[in-house]
Design a protein around this motif. Structure first.
Motif, PDB file in Angstrom:
ATOM      1  N   SER A  29       0.804  -1.218   0.000  1.00  0.00           N
ATOM      2  CA  SER A  29       0.000   0.000   0.000  1.00  0.00           C
ATOM      3  C   SER A  29       0.835   1.264   0.000  1.00  0.00           C
ATOM      4  O   SER A  29       0.395   2.292  -0.481  1.00  0.00           O
ATOM      5  N   CYS A  81       3.188   4.333   2.014  1.00  0.00           N
ATOM      6  CA  CYS A  81       2.744   5.423   2.850  1.00  0.00           C
ATOM      7  C   CYS A  81       2.971   6.699   2.086  1.00  0.00           C
ATOM      8  O   CYS A  81       3.777   6.761   1.205  1.00  0.00           O
ATOM      9  N   THR A 114      -0.466  10.920   5.730  1.00  0.00           N
ATOM     10  CA  THR A 114      -1.135   9.641   5.960  1.00  0.00           C
ATOM     11  C   THR A 114      -0.292   8.747   6.863  1.00  0.00           C
ATOM     12  O   THR A 114       0.908   8.594   6.646  1.00  0.00           O
ATOM     13  N   ILE A 133       0.050   4.830   8.616  1.00  0.00           N
ATOM     14  CA  ILE A 133      -0.355   3.426   8.568  1.00  0.00           C
ATOM     15  C   ILE A 133       0.180   2.782   9.837  1.00  0.00           C
ATOM     16  O   ILE A 133       1.380   2.811  10.104  1.00  0.00           O
ATOM     17  N   GLU A 156      -5.273   2.716   8.478  1.00  0.00           N
ATOM     18  CA  GLU A 156      -4.738   3.851   7.725  1.00  0.00           C
ATOM     19  C   GLU A 156      -5.553   5.079   8.094  1.00  0.00           C
ATOM     20  O   GLU A 156      -6.779   5.059   8.053  1.00  0.00           O
ATOM     21  N   CYS A 169       5.331   4.128   8.380  1.00  0.00           N
ATOM     22  CA  CYS A 169       4.406   5.254   8.204  1.00  0.00           C
ATOM     23  C   CYS A 169       3.592   5.500   9.461  1.00  0.00           C
ATOM     24  O   CYS A 169       2.573   6.182   9.426  1.00  0.00           O
ATOM     25  N   SER A 170       4.022   4.941  10.585  1.00  0.00           N
ATOM     26  CA  SER A 170       3.313   5.176  11.844  1.00  0.00           C
ATOM     27  C   SER A 170       3.828   6.440  12.521  1.00  0.00           C
ATOM     28  O   SER A 170       3.220   6.916  13.475  1.00  0.00           O
TER      29      SER A 170
END
Length: 188
Positions: free
Chosen positions: A18, A20, A68, A70, A75, A100-101
């Motif tokens: 997906s 980020c 964004t 994740i 998400e 992507c956190s």
């Protein structure tokens, strides 16, 4: 231990598939994970309606910054208002292509580049465990019990640029507006 490894492998696969990203305006838009967040100055009620923030007190002196997160299978898009004078200087960028956190608040002015804050999205259980262990977890901004995540913010610990420079002054403008910026945050 096997469950943790399985979750880590599944999360890595999900991230690889997906990606980020940071984005402008539409939280559901997908963009390249290396693309920096971009900002758009919001000036009219039509613009506010397009960003889903109609009725908010936003003026031509405010720009919208989005990114964004994740976290596991969750998400979330973050949206915030920043002073328009900082447009083009501040972006939200993932801490790494694989993580992507955490979104870094990145300041860029020519060759002056520095991280002036960070937002983190954690599973509530992980956040509570780290907090109990006395680990630095940032300031809790909001909780989403439905998705089981918590949003945190960690600011600058020290000045990033030498005093008296344009970059220093711009970062201090960000710091002075930080309360309003944090209050404007939405997480969808």
């Amino acid at each position: 231990m096997k469950k943790t490894c399985f979750i880590a492998v599944a999360a890595a696969a999900l991230l690889a598939l997906s990606g980020c990203n940071s984005q402008t305006n539409a939280p559901s838009a997908v963009s390249n994970q290396t693309e920096s967040a971009q900002m758009e100055t919001v000036e009219t009620e039509e613009d506010l309606a397009e960003t889903g923030r109609s009725g908010a007190e936003i003026t031509a002196t405010t720009a919208v910054l989005t990114g964004t997160f994740i976290q596991g299978t969750v998400e979330k898009a973050i949206t915030m208002d920043i002073p328009a004078s900082l447009e083009g200087y501040i972006s939200l960028e993932p801490v790494s292509p694989d993580d992507c956190s955490i979104l870094l608040v990145r300041f860029t002015n020519g060759e002056d580049v520095g991280n002036i804050g960070s937002f983190g999205l954690s599973a509530i259980s992980d956040y509570e465990k780290q907090k109990e262990e006395g680990l630095p977890v940032g300031d809790e901004l909001m909780r989403d019990e439905t998705d089981g995540v918590v949003l945190t913010y960690s600011g600058m610990q020290d000045s990033v640029f030498a005093g008296g420079t344009e970059s220093y002054d711009l970062v201090m403008d960000y710091d002075a507006a930080l309360g309003d910026i944090l209050e404007s945050i939405t997480l969808e």
